[in-house]
Design a protein around this motif. Structure first.
Motif, PDB file in Angstrom:
ATOM      1  N   LYS A  11     -40.542 -24.442  32.635  1.00 50.54           N
ATOM      2  CA  LYS A  11     -39.855 -25.671  33.045  1.00 50.54           C
ATOM      3  C   LYS A  11     -40.017 -26.799  32.035  1.00 50.54           C
ATOM      4  N   SER A  12     -41.084 -26.734  31.232  1.00 53.68           N
ATOM      5  CA  SER A  12     -41.355 -27.818  30.285  1.00 53.68           C
ATOM      6  C   SER A  12     -40.609 -27.661  28.961  1.00 53.68           C
ATOM      7  N   ASP A  13     -39.972 -26.513  28.740  1.00 51.23           N
ATOM      8  CA  ASP A  13     -39.304 -26.275  27.464  1.00 51.23           C
ATOM      9  C   ASP A  13     -37.792 -26.206  27.658  1.00 51.23           C
ATOM     10  N   GLU A  14     -37.071 -27.070  26.965  1.00 53.83           N
ATOM     11  CA  GLU A  14     -35.620 -27.158  27.161  1.00 53.83           C
ATOM     12  C   GLU A  14     -34.894 -25.900  26.700  1.00 53.83           C
ATOM     13  N   TYR A  15     -35.370 -25.251  25.649  1.00 53.50           N
ATOM     14  CA  TYR A  15     -34.647 -24.096  25.121  1.00 53.50           C
ATOM     15  C   TYR A  15     -34.863 -22.833  25.953  1.00 53.50           C
ATOM     16  N   ILE A  16     -36.007 -22.720  26.606  1.00 55.94           N
ATOM     17  CA  ILE A  16     -36.188 -21.599  27.538  1.00 55.94           C
ATOM     18  C   ILE A  16     -35.246 -21.765  28.721  1.00 55.94           C
ATOM     19  N   LEU A  17     -35.096 -23.000  29.193  1.00 58.82           N
ATOM     20  CA  LEU A  17     -34.163 -23.265  30.294  1.00 58.82           C
ATOM     21  C   LEU A  17     -32.718 -23.001  29.866  1.00 58.82           C
ATOM     22  N   LYS A  18     -32.396 -23.324  28.624  1.00 64.03           N
ATOM     23  CA  LYS A  18     -31.029 -23.078  28.135  1.00 64.03           C
ATOM     24  C   LYS A  18     -30.750 -21.583  27.990  1.00 64.03           C
ATOM     25  N   VAL A  19     -31.778 -20.814  27.588  1.00 66.00           N
ATOM     26  CA  VAL A  19     -31.608 -19.363  27.530  1.00 66.00           C
ATOM     27  C   VAL A  19     -31.322 -18.806  28.917  1.00 66.00           C
ATOM     28  N   GLY A  20     -32.086 -19.273  29.924  1.00 68.31           N
ATOM     29  CA  GLY A  20     -31.860 -18.836  31.301  1.00 68.31           C
ATOM     30  C   GLY A  20     -30.478 -19.217  31.800  1.00 68.31           C
ATOM     31  N   PRO A  56     -50.051 -23.191  15.578  1.00 68.07           N
ATOM     32  CA  PRO A  56     -49.745 -24.626  15.783  1.00 68.07           C
ATOM     33  C   PRO A  56     -48.411 -24.869  16.491  1.00 68.07           C
ATOM     34  N   LEU A  57     -47.709 -23.819  16.897  1.00 64.67           N
ATOM     35  CA  LEU A  57     -46.400 -23.961  17.535  1.00 64.67           C
ATOM     36  C   LEU A  57     -46.567 -24.460  18.973  1.00 64.67           C
ATOM     37  N   LYS A  58     -45.841 -25.531  19.323  1.00 60.51           N
ATOM     38  CA  LYS A  58     -45.985 -26.138  20.646  1.00 60.51           C
ATOM     39  C   LYS A  58     -44.740 -25.992  21.520  1.00 60.51           C
ATOM     40  N   GLN A  59     -43.554 -25.990  20.903  1.00 58.41           N
ATOM     41  CA  GLN A  59     -42.307 -25.887  21.635  1.00 58.41           C
ATOM     42  C   GLN A  59     -41.477 -24.728  21.068  1.00 58.41           C
ATOM     43  N   MET A  60     -40.504 -24.259  21.863  1.00 55.84           N
ATOM     44  CA  MET A  60     -39.701 -23.117  21.447  1.00 55.84           C
ATOM     45  C   MET A  60     -38.876 -23.431  20.209  1.00 55.84           C
ATOM     46  N   LYS A  61     -38.498 -24.694  20.032  1.00 53.61           N
ATOM     47  CA  LYS A  61     -37.704 -25.049  18.862  1.00 53.61           C
ATOM     48  C   LYS A  61     -38.515 -24.899  17.579  1.00 53.61           C
ATOM     49  N   ASP A  62     -39.854 -24.975  17.682  1.00 55.96           N
ATOM     50  CA  ASP A  62     -40.699 -24.794  16.505  1.00 55.96           C
ATOM     51  C   ASP A  62     -40.675 -23.349  16.011  1.00 55.96           C
ATOM     52  N   TYR A  63     -40.331 -22.412  16.901  1.00 50.06           N
ATOM     53  CA  TYR A  63     -40.311 -20.996  16.531  1.00 50.06           C
ATOM     54  C   TYR A  63     -39.137 -20.663  15.616  1.00 50.06           C
ATOM     55  N   LYS A 122     -28.676 -26.525  10.916  1.00 51.86           N
ATOM     56  CA  LYS A 122     -27.925 -25.281  10.774  1.00 51.86           C
ATOM     57  C   LYS A 122     -28.516 -24.427   9.656  1.00 51.86           C
ATOM     58  N   ARG A 123     -28.858 -25.069   8.537  1.00 50.88           N
ATOM     59  CA  ARG A 123     -29.424 -24.328   7.401  1.00 50.88           C
ATOM     60  C   ARG A 123     -30.782 -23.729   7.771  1.00 50.88           C
ATOM     61  N   ALA A 124     -31.570 -24.463   8.528  1.00 52.22           N
ATOM     62  CA  ALA A 124     -32.896 -23.969   8.920  1.00 52.22           C
ATOM     63  C   ALA A 124     -32.767 -22.741   9.823  1.00 52.22           C
ATOM     64  N   VAL A 125     -31.818 -22.775  10.774  1.00 54.20           N
ATOM     65  CA  VAL A 125     -31.626 -21.630  11.677  1.00 54.20           C
ATOM     66  C   VAL A 125     -31.119 -20.421  10.900  1.00 54.20           C
ATOM     67  N   GLN A 126     -30.184 -20.645  10.005  1.00 54.98           N
ATOM     68  CA  GLN A 126     -29.634 -19.535   9.221  1.00 54.98           C
ATOM     69  C   GLN A 126     -30.692 -18.906   8.319  1.00 54.98           C
ATOM     70  N   GLU A 127     -31.569 -19.727   7.749  1.00 49.38           N
ATOM     71  CA  GLU A 127     -32.655 -19.195   6.921  1.00 49.38           C
ATOM     72  C   GLU A 127     -33.644 -18.402   7.767  1.00 49.38           C
ATOM     73  N   PHE A 128     -33.908 -18.896   8.995  1.00 44.72           N
ATOM     74  CA  PHE A 128     -34.782 -18.156   9.906  1.00 44.72           C
ATOM     75  C   PHE A 128     -34.169 -16.794  10.243  1.00 44.72           C
ATOM     76  N   ARG A 129     -32.870 -16.768  10.513  1.00 48.91           N
ATOM     77  CA  ARG A 129     -32.191 -15.504  10.818  1.00 48.91           C
ATOM     78  C   ARG A 129     -32.291 -14.530   9.630  1.00 48.91           C
ATOM     79  N   ARG A 130     -32.183 -15.053   8.436  1.00 46.97           N
ATOM     80  CA  ARG A 130     -32.256 -14.205   7.249  1.00 46.97           C
ATOM     81  C   ARG A 130     -33.643 -13.566   7.129  1.00 46.97           C
ATOM     82  N   ILE A 131     -34.665 -14.371   7.322  1.00 45.28           N
ATOM     83  CA  ILE A 131     -36.032 -13.838   7.269  1.00 45.28           C
ATOM     84  C   ILE A 131     -36.236 -12.820   8.392  1.00 45.28           C
ATOM     85  N   TYR A 132     -35.720 -13.121   9.576  1.00 47.27           N
ATOM     86  CA  TYR A 132     -35.845 -12.221  10.729  1.00 47.27           C
ATOM     87  C   TYR A 132     -35.224 -10.865  10.417  1.00 47.27           C
ATOM     88  N   SER A 133     -34.004 -10.873   9.879  1.00 51.31           N
ATOM     89  CA  SER A 133     -33.304  -9.610   9.610  1.00 51.31           C
ATOM     90  C   SER A 133     -33.997  -8.790   8.528  1.00 51.31           C
TER      91      SER A 133
END
Length: 450
Positions: A11-20, A56-63, A122-133
């Motif tokens: 309930k405390s994390d906005e992005y977990i709620l958005k996923v749901g 040190p990650l505190k919120q889902m957006k930090d992931y 947008k660039r940060a998310v795309q770079e994260f996706r690249r590392i993930y893949s």
């Protein structure tokens, strides 16, 4: 959702709620999928809690930041119980599901960045996706899937015996007649439920369908089933027996796995009993429940697995634990190898069972509904009567079997005569023994090929 530490984190994390919210909007109409939404959100909640302890990650957006990817990997490994020495996960499916959930968070963040024209985000998310893949499979997925596969090794693989299946069919048919008579005499919710349970098990068993698919069949699907006659031009390509089977059986299309359309074939006795259940829903207190196999007085449905388990124990089967919808599906798929099916017939059988075909072979065919009524019903009746071994080496076109418990093997040439009477009687005397011999050979062939 249970109100605990995990629920508070969710309930405390906005992005977990958005996923749901995103998952719920996609699966809103199917109440059975709401549990999947809850489990996904709680999985992210557990990851968030563990991540706060070891990273040190505190919120889902930090992931979803490329510089934090190694922290994400560490948090997933910790929450899924990774053993560095053995390179195995204690909870391998949780590890793979968390990877999918993290991708969902990345989807939401990238959509927000695009809508707000935030190029940095947008660039940060795309770079994260690249590392993930590039690295996720090596660091998480490969070990998780290997752990899952190794857990399946050296485990007994039960497949129902043909004699047990026959006993269960006879038990269900007998009980179905009794329950039908009781409901006709006394309109009570108990009698309605008893008939519904028997029919649910009977349809699953006859069609070798996934229990969840039949259990979730809607009332609308049955009432609005296609009752139109078979096209006359189509019937020209069918044999006389297949034409009769098209008129003998009825077909209902329901929602299957991954939302795909799957058919179920109904005998006249099934249709008669199902129509009685529809007629007496109001007088037996079923109410406005949208499920066909509803629980009177509730908004939920009957569970096919419970119905099959109860009947398997009471029918006198030698191995009742082997009589489940999953094992019954495996039985017909494995034992069908004794039939000389061509590529088109194998594809037709796989489509009917709802199996995915990795290398899909495309053929020009007759309409699928007609083919399922005319050809797949032969295999289903042969399984029901315990006579599948009699058709060893035959194609679907060469099988001749009657719904009235009589069968004969069609020859390739219409002029050829059948075996002498003595041979037929010996075949009948040793039918069960042949079933076992062919069953063993089919299993050996299946194991060799796979």
């Amino acid at each position: 959702m249970t109100q605990d530490e995990v629920a508070i984190a969710v309930k405390s994390d906005e992005y977990i709620l958005k996923v749901g919210e995103k998952m719920y909007n996609r699966q809103r109409e199917n109440a059975s999928h709401h549990e999947n939404v809850r489990q996904t959100m709680r999985g992210l909640g557990r990851l968030l809690i563990q991540g706060r302890k070891v990273t040190p990650l505190k919120q889902m957006k930090d992931y979803i930041l490329p510089q934090n990817f190694h922290h994400v990997v560490q948090a997933v490994k910790d929450v899924a119980g990774f053993n560095e020495k053995l390179n195995k996960f204690q909870k391998p499916t949780l590890a793979t599901k968390l990877g999918q959930s993290i991708q969902r968070v990345a989807d939401i963040m990238e959509a927000e960045a695009l809508s707000c024209q935030n190029n940095v985000k947008k660039r940060a998310v795309q770079e994260f996706r690249r590392i993930y893949s590039l690295t996720w499979n090596d660091m998480i997925s490969s070990a998780a899937y290997r752990t899952v596969e190794e857990k399946k090794w050296n485990k007994a693989k039960l497949i129902p015996l043909a004699d047990d299946v026959k006993k269960m069919h006879m038990c269900i048919s007998d009980r179905q007649g009794k329950c039908y008579k009781k409901l006709m005499e006394e309109k009570t919710s108990a009698n309605w439920s008893n008939l519904a349970k028997v029919l649910l098990a009977q349809i699953i068993l006859f069609n070798r369908r996934r229990e969840g698919e039949v259990s979730k069949m809607s009332l609308e699907a049955f009432v609005n089933r296609d009752k139109s006659p078979v096209n006359e031009d189509v019937t020209e390509a069918l044999s006389e027996l297949e034409k009769k089977l098209c008129h003998h059986f009825e077909r209902v299309e329901i929602r299957g796995k991954r939302g795909r359309k799957v058919p179920i074939i109904l005998t006249p006795d099934m249709v008669e009993s199902l129509e009685l259940l529809v007629k007496e829903r109001g007088s037996c207190g079923v109410g406005e429940n949208s499920y066909f196999f509803a629980r009177p007085g509730f908004e939920t449905r009957l569970r096919g697995s419970d119905c099959i388990r109860e009947l398997a124990k009471s029918c006198g089967a030698q191995k009742p634990e082997a009589l489940s919808s999953t094992k019954l599906r495996k039985q017909v798929a494995t034992l069908s190898q004794v039939l000389n099916l061509n590529d088109t017939e194998q594809d037709l059988l796989a489509d009917f069972l709802g199996h995915d075909i990795r290398v899909h072979r495309k053929f020009y065919r007759l309409p699928e509904g007609t083919l399922q009524l005319a050809k797949i019903s032969k295999v289903l009746m042969a399984c029901e009567q315990g006579r599948l071994a009699e058709f060893k080496g035959k194609s679907l076109d060469q099988i001749s079997i009657s719904p009235k418990d009589t069968s004969e093997v069609g020859e390739e040439s219409s002029g050829e005569e059948s075996e002498d009477t003595q041979g037929k009687s010996l075949s009948g005397m040793y039918a069960f023994k042949i079933d076992l011999i062919v069953f063993d050979s089919a299993i050996q062939q299946f194991c060799f090929n796979h």
